[in-house]
Enzyme design. Structure first.
Site, PDB file in Angstrom:
ATOM      1  N   SER A   7       0.849  -1.195   0.000  1.00 50.45           N
ATOM      2  CA  SER A   7       0.000   0.000   0.000  1.00 50.45           C
ATOM      3  C   SER A   7       0.882   1.242   0.000  1.00 50.45           C
ATOM      4  CB  SER A   7      -0.898   0.011   1.236  1.00 50.45           C
ATOM      5  OG  SER A   7      -1.615   1.234   1.295  1.00 50.45           O
ATOM      6  N   HIS A  32      -0.710  -1.387  -4.427  1.00 52.60           N
ATOM      7  CA  HIS A  32      -2.037  -0.963  -4.000  1.00 52.60           C
ATOM      8  C   HIS A  32      -2.056   0.551  -3.865  1.00 52.60           C
ATOM      9  CE1 HIS A  32      -5.955  -1.879  -2.097  1.00 52.60           C
ATOM     10  NE2 HIS A  32      -5.705  -0.800  -1.347  1.00 52.60           N
ATOM     11  N   ASP A  34      -4.346   3.769  -3.033  1.00 47.31           N
ATOM     12  CA  ASP A  34      -5.565   4.246  -2.391  1.00 47.31           C
ATOM     13  C   ASP A  34      -5.905   5.649  -2.880  1.00 47.31           C
ATOM     14  OD1 ASP A  34      -6.304   2.109  -0.568  1.00 47.31           O
ATOM     15  OD2 ASP A  34      -4.455   2.575   0.508  1.00 47.31           O
ATOM     16  N   MET A  36      -8.380   8.671  -2.449  1.00 50.81           N
ATOM     17  CA  MET A  36      -9.334   9.214  -1.482  1.00 50.81           C
ATOM     18  C   MET A  36      -9.717  10.629  -1.890  1.00 50.81           C
ATOM     19  SD  MET A  36      -7.543   8.014   2.065  1.00 50.81           S
ATOM     20  CE  MET A  36      -6.794   6.398   2.258  1.00 50.81           C
ATOM     21  N   HIS A  65      -7.647   1.289  -5.569  1.00 48.21           N
ATOM     22  CA  HIS A  65      -8.756   1.206  -4.622  1.00 48.21           C
ATOM     23  C   HIS A  65      -9.409   2.584  -4.531  1.00 48.21           C
ATOM     24  CE1 HIS A  65      -9.922   0.478  -0.103  1.00 48.21           C
ATOM     25  NE2 HIS A  65     -10.983   0.576  -0.886  1.00 48.21           N
ATOM     26  N   MET A  67     -11.690   5.024  -3.011  1.00 46.36           N
ATOM     27  CA  MET A  67     -12.469   5.404  -1.836  1.00 46.36           C
ATOM     28  C   MET A  67     -13.038   6.793  -2.109  1.00 46.36           C
ATOM     29  SD  MET A  67     -10.234   3.866   1.310  1.00 46.36           S
ATOM     30  CE  MET A  67      -8.627   3.857   0.521  1.00 46.36           C
ATOM     31  N   MET A 136     -12.389  -4.558   4.108  1.00 44.77           N
ATOM     32  CA  MET A 136     -11.618  -3.617   4.913  1.00 44.77           C
ATOM     33  C   MET A 136     -11.520  -4.139   6.341  1.00 44.77           C
ATOM     34  SD  MET A 136     -10.614  -1.247   2.901  1.00 44.77           S
ATOM     35  CE  MET A 136      -9.927  -0.173   4.175  1.00 44.77           C
ATOM     36  N   ASP A 174      -7.441  -5.359   3.804  1.00 45.35           N
ATOM     37  CA  ASP A 174      -6.702  -4.103   3.837  1.00 45.35           C
ATOM     38  C   ASP A 174      -6.914  -3.400   5.168  1.00 45.35           C
ATOM     39  OD1 ASP A 174      -5.512  -1.651   3.371  1.00 45.35           O
ATOM     40  OD2 ASP A 174      -6.795  -1.097   1.688  1.00 45.35           O
TER      41      ASP A 174
END
Length: 214
Positions: A7, A32, A34, A36, A65, A67, A136, A174
């Site tokens: 991550s 990975h 993220d 956001m 991912h 979010m 999650m 995760d």
């Protein structure tokens, strides 16, 4: 053996390209990323332009991912930026089945994520479409949180659903993953362990990655 996804939320963003290279050299199977938006979760990271900047030098699949709210608006952008897997939250869209098909139509693999407080039943109807189920193990939005142990049973139940229905989606977890919690999650049926703080705060990244392969 399970897979490890590094991550990048916990890496040095000023050296993102190099940190991705370092994670792959250490044995990470996925990168990975993220994304956001400060609305779906209380934090902001980066978007498609940043991923595109580093995608040319990748040596492992980009596991993106999202979010974010209204993820259906941005699927093509992230695929064009280099995403190999695009995972969206069931809580962030009103038309999950349509969205997963939209992702697959771009050529990317489609993942569906649920937060710790969301029941597995919320996504059971779309699991035949999904390539990946992300459970999650922390409440999303920040790195460095502790693993929520009650999700271990959800991992086990997801693996049982997959077996009973003859499905092939991968189970990814995760949040709060280290050698101890990773072993617990993998033992319950997780195929991919996402780790950030545990990897990038370690003295030896390669040793840390290998400690998560069970």
């Amino acid at each position: 053996m399970n897979f490890v996804a590094a991550s990048m939320l916990s890496c040095d963003f000023s050296e993102l390209g190099y940190e991705i290279y370092r994670a792959v050299q250490a044995g990470s199977d996925y990168i990975h990323l993220d994304v956001m938006d400060g609305a779906f979760v209380p934090n902001i990271t980066f978007g498609a332009p940043v991923i595109k900047c580093v995608s040319a030098s990748r040596r492992a699949p980009f596991d993106v991912h999202l979010m974010i709210e209204h993820p259906e608006r941005y699927v093509e952008d992230f695929r064009n930026a280099g995403a190999d897997i695009i995972t969206v939250h069931a809580e962030a869209t009103n038309h999950l089945d349509r969205l997963l098909h939209q992702i697959k139509a771009t050529g990317a693999k489609a993942g569906v994520a649920i937060n710790p407080g969301t029941p597995l039943t919320a996504v059971e109807e779309v699991l035949p479409v999904a390539d990946l189920l992300l459970l999650m193990t922390v409440n999303p939005g920040f790195g460095g949180q502790s693993y929520i142990d009650s999700v271990t049973d959800k991992i086990r139940r997801a693996a049982d659903v997959r077996r009973r229905r003859g499905l092939e989606f991968l189970i990814e977890v995760d949040g709060g993953i280290n050698a101890e919690t990773g072993r617990k999650a993998a033992g319950a049926g997780a195929d991919i362990l996402v780790a950030g703080s545990y990897l990038f705060r370690s003295e030896d990244l390669g040793i840390a990655v290998n400690s998560l392969k069970f």
